[in-house]
Design an enzyme around this catalytic site. Sequence first.
Site, PDB file in Angstrom:
ATOM      1  CD  GLN A   1     -12.307   3.711 -15.215  1.00  0.00           C
ATOM      2  OE1 GLN A   1     -12.997   5.118 -15.370  1.00  0.00           O
ATOM      3  NE2 GLN A   1     -12.163   3.414 -13.920  1.00  0.00           N
TER       4      GLN A   1
ATOM      5  N   GLY B   1     -24.895   7.926 -23.291  1.00  0.00           N
ATOM      6  CA  GLY B   1     -26.061   7.011 -23.048  1.00  0.00           C
ATOM      7  C   GLY B   1     -25.627   5.099 -23.215  1.00  0.00           C
TER       8      GLY B   1
ATOM      9  CB  ALA C   1     -16.709  13.748 -20.531  1.00  0.00           C
TER      10      ALA C   1
ATOM     11  CD  GLU D   1     -25.177   7.373 -18.937  1.00  0.00           C
ATOM     12  OE1 GLU D   1     -25.196   8.871 -18.196  1.00  0.00           O
ATOM     13  OE2 GLU D   1     -25.593   6.372 -20.221  1.00  0.00           O
TER      14      GLU D   1
ATOM     15  CB  CYS E   1      -8.889   9.514  -8.508  1.00  0.00           C
ATOM     16  SG  CYS E   1      -9.179   8.705  -9.860  1.00  0.00           S
TER      17      CYS E   1
ATOM     18  CG  MET F   1       8.289  29.166   6.663  1.00  0.00           C
ATOM     19  SD  MET F   1      10.457  29.404   6.604  1.00  0.00           S
ATOM     20  CE  MET F   1      10.329  27.061   7.286  1.00  0.00           C
TER      21      MET F   1
ATOM     22  CG  ASP G   1      -8.330  20.540  11.844  1.00  0.00           C
ATOM     23  OD1 ASP G   1      -9.437  21.142  12.570  1.00  0.00           O
ATOM     24  OD2 ASP G   1      -7.861  19.646  10.748  1.00  0.00           O
TER      25      ASP G   1
END
Length: 1329
Positions: free
Chosen positions: A120, A1087, A807, A1268, A156, A271, A372
């Site tokens: 996108q 909008g 954005a 939106e 993403c 390393m 971990d």
Amino acid sequence: MRLCLKKASLTCLSGLRRGNRGSGVPPTLNLCRESQLPTLRFHLTGTKYSCGSGGCGACTVMVSRYDPKTKKIHHYPVTACLVPICSLHGAAVTTVEGVGSIKTRIHPVQERLAKCHGTQCGFCSPGMVMSIYTLLRNHPEPTPEQITEALGGNLCRCTGYRPIVESGKTFCAESTVCQMKGSGKCCMDQEEKSFTSRQEKMCTKLYNEDEFQPFDPTQEPIFPPELIRMAEDPNKRRLTFRGKRTTWITPVNLNDLLELKTSFPEAPIIMGNTAVGPSIKFRDEFHPVFISPLGLQELYFVDSTDDGVTIGAGYSLAQLNDALHFIVSEQPKEKTKTYHALLKHLRTLAGAQIRNMATLGGHVVSRPNYSDLNPILAAGNATINLISKEGKRQIPLDGRFLEKSPEANLKSEETVLSVYIPHSTQWHFVSGLRIAQRQENAFAIVNAGMSVKFEDGTDTIKELQMFYGSVGPTVVSASKTCQQLIGRKWNDQMLSDACRLVLDEIYIPPDAEGGMVEYRRTLIISLLFKFYLKVRRGLNKMDPHKFPDIPEKFVSALEDFPIETPQGIQMFQCVDPHQPPQDPVGHPVMHQSAIKHTTGEAVFVDDMPPISQELFLAVVTSTRAHAKIILIDTSAALALPGVVDVITAEDVPGDNSYQGEIFYAQNEVICVGQIVCTVAADTYAHAKEAAKKVRIVYEDLEPRIITIEQALEHNSFLSAEKKIEQGDVEQAFKYVDQIIEGKVHVEGQEHFYMETQTILAIPQEEDKEMVCTYVTLGTYLFQEYVAAALNIPRNRIACHTKRAGGAFGGKVSKPALLGAVSAVAAKKTGRPIRFILERGDDMLITAGRHPLLGKYKIGFMNNGVIKAADIEYYINGGCSPDESELVMEFMVLRSENAYYIPNFRCRGRPCKTNLPSNTAFRGFGFPQGIVVGEAYITAVASQCDLTPEQVKEINMYKRTSRTAHKQTFNPEPLRRCWKECLEKSSFSARKLAAEEFNKKNYWKKRGLAAVPMKFTVGIDYCSMAAALVHIYLDGSVLVSHSGCELGQGLHTKMIQVASRELNIPESYIHLSETNTTTVSNATFTAGSMGADINGKAVQNACQILKARLEPVIRKNPRGTWEVWISEAYKESISLSTTGYFKGYQTNMDWKKGEGNAFPYFVYGASCSEVEVDCLTGAHKLLRTDIFMDAAFSINPAVDIGQIEGAFVQGMGFYTIEELKYSPEGVLYSRGPDDYKIPTVTEIPEEFNVTLVHSQNPIAIYSSKGLGEAGMFLGSSVLFAIYDAMAAARRERGLTKTFTLSSPATPELIRMTCVDQFTDMVRLVRRAPC
């Protein structure tokens, strides 16, 4: 700005080594860094710089090395921002440019990612390409699981990942058709009858695989023979790279390494640079000497014996993973328990890039408190083999070592040679356990390695070890607890005592770094309980008669959630078969720049080549939330090399405070992160170093207001109250059966666009002109702010924006403020300014979505009918107005959502606090505000013994009605979306199945939720648009318009519009950029109306031109477009025109609380199913179905991409994305390490999206703006989690209703699912002994 080498440039590595001995080139210069030296610039800009910490994957490249021992070439992905150039001697580096190019030939990976609509904004696309490409170099026919794993280190923010995974799956050998229950049929075949019965036919394919070029792995570039000869050279010698302050040394063999460690005992061994690199960058560590034994053969080996395996310290974690998989396949299961535990954590530890860079030796010896692997290695009785000039020795990898006891440390001259991991035995159990904010690529909140050894044939404890990470400054051993439990039976009483003892031994102070004290203490014993169950199960399998099994309801607690490859289906209205083939409207057209995105040839601002005499800008920001500025001392900064100037408020020639926004702090600061001054220097490194030397003296001021509650206490607001009301709320409360009151907290959200705020300001020599190139949603506001700051007319300021790397609202007002800051610097210095915010500075300065405190009082009948609602909204606006008042207006206007409540009142005010100003964000208040409505619907349902979905159905708008602000609308599309969502998702059947699952499982619960949506588009003063269309004599067309391309496919849709209106192929049409010299006074691209209003403007311009051409066409109806244009020119017909759309006619009278505030509504519904681990707070999103009223989609691929991306962004907002501030207003979460957005493993395992057809005659081609709307639908995940938590609480006999907050983090989930462990923690509160 980039130094990213492709195969054609490999010889430059040797040139760097020979040509820069003793030069000023810093040995720590990274492959992709913000401060590349001009002499090293290769202008390969495809690799993107986003976070600088290796956490986002945008800078992924492929490194290839030849192993002279095995005679094989190893390809692996790395994050270039962490790879020192000096470490690449002898390596081939392939960037996205080396994979394929529009100029030569694009690679199938690039083509398929583009054509599957997996891009996108395009900023992350080169990194995605490189991750998949590297996988294919090693596995030409990967499995879907390998695709998912390869993408785990890439973030993403736009797509929602589904199309990216789908593009990768096209390379898999097996079918990628959605399988249903193993039948081999498409999961939608069951709906075939319903398709044919509809008036419109539905399509399910967004691309055509037949268009893909075949993938031939034999055609990849060969590994350079020169590097093979270098690797096999028997006369290798030590390599030394010297900079002004540091030296990098690569030893030739092990003895040489030991000599160097003796000579430079304090020098770090580098390393993978995954530990030292971030420490240098973010914590200002300095080392004069670096020793890098990368590729030293003595450190790369696996030695298996009958007792265990020894693995060389140089093995990367990815190589360790491969080695352990091989060992597991060769050894009996009882010997591999430690290896299985390690493998489980290796799958989710960081991303593929970091696993290929970090080494076993480095990980072990750095001893991070969040490790971990170290707790498991310690529990498995691993040993570290050390070597120095004095000889070899072994030290146990045990509690003393992990807790950094002086007697267990390495000597300064020692280095790790290898790690020995013994086999487990029959009566020995080893496990690794962890919980993190998200499933993959996140530091653990708490992790553990545990092991128990029994007396043979018994459940009597012979040895017990427990190690915990992330509960203190080091990994902690519960040695005292373990010692006291020796000789005990492995039973419930032992568990109870163990929990009490370990809580007593491991103390987390109330002010511990990272907070979450009660939660982490609960996890300590919850993970212990999981281990207890696992061992009980293991003993039972060994001897079912002697050792009783665990209860069947507890079995599901044993396993972590699996990582599945997502699948799903996308449905949309097929194009009318009678539509002309040339007409692209309604077709799933690929993004206009998709191929350029995937080849890295799409130019972003930071990709633009250096300009003569340009300077870099670094910011100095306030460290206090509210304070008087006593002194700004810039002398030390100005004395540093390369520094040209320091810019302060005194240097602003015009307004320093404009419309309530302050460019440079003057006299006082009002938030942490406010810009006090900037430093301009010849390189960013110089500017950044000088910024650290600026000394500011403060005097704190009161009050310091951080939270909404504090703002309410001090009556601190940014604007007056906004209110809508219908009916008589107070009177209605007198005649209802029940009244409930409650509060809802919805926290904020960081935009986390992949491309940070970036501005290039170039002062011109004449007429005070300024040319600015930047990323924004609104060119006019940027122009306005710069003009105000410079005190010049707007016609002297030329603003250009080609594309933005994401954005989501964060580039509306913030670029204008930052543009003014950079323009002032350009004006003062008289030189071009390149201003690029680092990720941490961007998050600190620009803020994000407004946090909300919602209060409600609801009156309802026992049958679920809501008669009255009184709602209050308070948002944290921050320290200046920004968009807060407008956000609150929209929040109040949209507050009723899909429900008709006859007596309804909503009031709201934005609070003024001493935080950076929050701003526009996708959904513009709707995602926060409507959570309050869904929360009280859920509460009403609980009180009435109904499901939330039943209460929603009862109160939903059912016929043409007026909203609470008196706007008439028809809810038929809403009802249709809701009905189809429940039916097509099989909601009722799955709800019953979830209830059955919950009856059979005590520690895991499933929840389902469906949410309806009545969303609005438009911003009153932002609905006008303009366009400029030129037709050239060759027939080509150039379109310009007032909208900005943010990744939402706006330019693509505008080309489709122009193609239809002019009746010419899309290939004839070009759309370059948005700039104020071609289209002036452009309003925000916001909008959800970008395509609506700009489409109308482009349509208007094209229709004007078409009308001019009509006489020419009538004269020669069989002519071609080119002939008509030529004739028109000869007849002096103008082939250029402007188009204009004056905007939708909306109005809102706030005094009356009524008006037609919005042009139209967008309706939708989503259903999500989750599974929750009540012991840890982890959750797994199993399935989501979205039905969105798209009316008629101009481009289904773009619209579905917007819906999926918004949904995943919303899901992150409601679940894992968590901003953390100190009480003093300091933002803690300032990068991908601390702020977690969803990765590919967080999206639904099954993800279905359907575009529902309706009519919208007001908009172009009867379309709707969908950019939106999908955001709020992510709340279906939030309420599904609450449904699961409610099920857990009911089973435990707890209250039916409980406070709802967002996000539903693991902490919130775990602590809401109250049980004996949370009770124990709350009882055992003590100070340290």
